[in-house]
Design a protein around this motif. Structure first.
Motif, PDB file in Angstrom:
ATOM      1  N   SER A 250       0.794  -1.232  -0.151  1.00  0.00           N
ATOM      2  CA  SER A 250       0.664   0.101  -0.173  1.00  0.00           C
ATOM      3  C   SER A 250       0.750   1.359   0.054  1.00  0.00           C
ATOM      4  O   SER A 250       1.943   1.483   0.579  1.00  0.00           O
TER       5      SER A 250
ATOM      6  N   SER B 240      -0.365   9.616  -4.550  1.00  0.00           N
ATOM      7  CA  SER B 240      -1.204   8.364  -4.915  1.00  0.00           C
ATOM      8  C   SER B 240      -1.813   7.806  -3.119  1.00  0.00           C
ATOM      9  O   SER B 240      -1.240   7.727  -2.866  1.00  0.00           O
ATOM     10  N   ASN B 241      -2.626   6.700  -3.999  1.00  0.00           N
ATOM     11  CA  ASN B 241      -3.381   6.394  -2.873  1.00  0.00           C
ATOM     12  C   ASN B 241      -4.245   4.670  -2.711  1.00  0.00           C
ATOM     13  O   ASN B 241      -5.011   4.481  -3.629  1.00  0.00           O
ATOM     14  N   ARG B 242      -2.738   4.079  -2.811  1.00  0.00           N
ATOM     15  CA  ARG B 242      -3.635   2.741  -3.627  1.00  0.00           C
ATOM     16  C   ARG B 242      -3.210   1.333  -2.670  1.00  0.00           C
ATOM     17  O   ARG B 242      -2.182   1.449  -1.798  1.00  0.00           O
ATOM     18  N   TYR B 243      -3.313   0.505  -2.748  1.00  0.00           N
ATOM     19  CA  TYR B 243      -2.924  -1.207  -2.361  1.00  0.00           C
ATOM     20  C   TYR B 243      -3.835  -2.236  -3.565  1.00  0.00           C
ATOM     21  O   TYR B 243      -4.255  -2.326  -3.965  1.00  0.00           O
ATOM     22  N   SER B 244      -2.250  -3.221  -3.026  1.00  0.00           N
ATOM     23  CA  SER B 244      -2.552  -4.483  -3.696  1.00  0.00           C
ATOM     24  C   SER B 244      -2.592  -5.742  -2.986  1.00  0.00           C
ATOM     25  O   SER B 244      -1.870  -5.597  -2.171  1.00  0.00           O
TER      26      SER B 244
ATOM     27  N   GLU C 198      -5.776  -5.250  -7.443  1.00  0.00           N
ATOM     28  CA  GLU C 198      -5.277  -4.109  -6.877  1.00  0.00           C
ATOM     29  C   GLU C 198      -6.152  -3.106  -7.011  1.00  0.00           C
ATOM     30  O   GLU C 198      -7.630  -2.861  -7.705  1.00  0.00           O
ATOM     31  N   VAL C 199      -6.145  -1.814  -6.391  1.00  0.00           N
ATOM     32  CA  VAL C 199      -7.342  -1.093  -5.885  1.00  0.00           C
ATOM     33  C   VAL C 199      -6.998   0.464  -6.322  1.00  0.00           C
ATOM     34  O   VAL C 199      -5.613   0.652  -5.066  1.00  0.00           O
ATOM     35  N   PRO C 200      -6.926   1.042  -7.127  1.00  0.00           N
ATOM     36  CA  PRO C 200      -5.623   1.890  -7.667  1.00  0.00           C
ATOM     37  C   PRO C 200      -6.217   3.396  -6.443  1.00  0.00           C
ATOM     38  O   PRO C 200      -5.516   4.136  -7.244  1.00  0.00           O
ATOM     39  N   PHE C 201      -7.231   3.822  -6.646  1.00  0.00           N
ATOM     40  CA  PHE C 201      -7.871   4.930  -5.670  1.00  0.00           C
ATOM     41  C   PHE C 201      -8.592   3.822  -3.739  1.00  0.00           C
ATOM     42  O   PHE C 201      -9.844   4.191  -3.995  1.00  0.00           O
ATOM     43  N   ALA C 202      -7.747   3.747  -3.545  1.00  0.00           N
ATOM     44  CA  ALA C 202      -8.291   2.470  -2.329  1.00  0.00           C
ATOM     45  C   ALA C 202      -8.826   3.806  -1.418  1.00  0.00           C
ATOM     46  O   ALA C 202      -9.619   3.402  -0.390  1.00  0.00           O
TER      47      ALA C 202
ATOM     48  N   ASN D 109     -10.143   9.785  -7.778  1.00  0.00           N
ATOM     49  CA  ASN D 109      -9.906   8.950  -9.763  1.00  0.00           C
ATOM     50  C   ASN D 109     -10.352  10.053 -10.409  1.00  0.00           C
ATOM     51  O   ASN D 109     -11.871  10.714 -10.249  1.00  0.00           O
TER      52      ASN D 109
END
Length: 326
Positions: free
Chosen positions: A152, A236-240, A249-253, A259
């Motif tokens: 993340s 950036s605000n993501r997690y995988s 993948e969650v690109p706008f977590a 987004n």
């Protein structure tokens, strides 16, 4: 109490203006009743936000018997004081993350809430976005096999020469407190467990100053979580989540509203060769969902889904990460 929770807000934080006030105004079971500001702009803030009442001090608002619940988006180091003050005045409390700067403060909040029989919850609003529930469903269904790693990132560039409260150590500043707490929370929420050990390294603004960037490894049973946060990197605000058979993948977590593709959440499922199997979008306002959930708890005497125990556990991890940096 009426069929709507009458909310008061302490302070004039930007997150209140941009996100919480619209959520309260849209919620079916809530209404904005008052705002308190000690900056000398209480009347102006109330007019701007559409609050019928304003107070020049937080204490005065808390003494208003017609206020049912308060939202507290004050600087981190002030949370414990004003949460407990609100509780002692019989107000239910939704407090911005992190709820406090120490785990002991969280214990004190919880004890006060029990003594005065009120609800309180830390405002990790992102967790109410439906994209995360879908991620957990995919994991439970074995879509990526056995989970092996969580990654993340939450970062944004901040003027490091400014007087932003995020850079003020006395007010509870620091990237780990501000955005890294989301990454810690998400690792625990998605993996549905607690880490057994942690390690972190931080880059400091100045000697004995706040961390402007932090990187950490959290060790869960069979899974490692790698998280990083920063005030000096691109947004950036993501997690995988990676497993033996694929990735999620969650690109706008944490802020799906940022987004550029319509402010929606996205969940991308990939196979073992990184080929996209599924790409789903989720339109929702987690601020609104959070307000309606907490208001429902107040109106119907329910326990919030995000417990004080989980708030304590999250703070214990953050404390350990900061200790690791010393």
């Amino acid at each position: 109490m009426s069929d709507k929770v009458r909310w008061g807000i302490l302070g004039s934080a930007n997150i209140a203006k941009k996100n919480m006030v619209p959520a309260i105004q849209e919620a079916a079971n809530a209404e904005l009743a008052a705002v308190a500001s000690e900056s000398g702009k209480a009347e102006e803030t109330a007019a701007d936000w559409g609050a019928p009442l304003f107070y020049q001090s937080y204490s005065t608002l808390l003494k208003d018997p017609d206020i049912d619940a308060v939202y507290i988006p004050l600087p981190n180091a002030l949370h414990q004081k004003w949460v407990i003050e609100a509780i002692k005045n019989g107000k239910h409390v939704l407090v911005e993350k992190p709820a406090a700067t120490t785990a002991d403060d969280v214990i004190a909040m919880g004890a006060a809430a029990k003594e005065y029989n009120v609800k309180w919850m830390e405002a990790f609003m992102y967790q109410f976005h439906p994209q995360h529930e879908y991620v957990k469903e995919l994991i439970a269904d074995g879509a990526i096999g056995e989970v092996k790693r969580f990654r993340s990132t939450f970062s944004f560039p901040l003027d490091l020469s400014s007087d932003n409260i995020r850079l003020n150590k006395e007010l509870g500043g620091g990237s780990l407190f501000d955005v890294g707490c989301y990454c810690v929370h998400a690792s625990r929420m998605i993996l549905d467990s607690e880490p057994s050990k942690v390690f972190s390294n931080g880059r400091l603004l100045e000697e004995d100053g706040i961390d402007i960037s932090s990187t950490a490894i959290l060790t869960f049973e069979g899974v490692d979580a790698v998280i990083d946060c920063s005030f000096e990197e691109a947004k950036s605000n993501r997690y995988s989540v990676s497993g033996t058979k694929g990735h999620i993948e969650v690109p706008f977590a944490y802020r799906a509203d940022t987004n550029p593709n319509g402010g929606v959440g996205e969940v991308i499922l990939k196979d073992v060769n990184c080929e996209v199997l599924e790409h789903k979008t989720f339109a929702a306002d987690p601020f609104l969902i959070q307000v309606e959930h907490f208001s429902d708890c107040v109106l119907n005497d329910k326990d919030p889904v995000y417990s004080a125990e989980s708030t304590y556990n999250n703070m214990k991890v953050i404390e350990a990460l900061y200790q690791s940096q010393k």
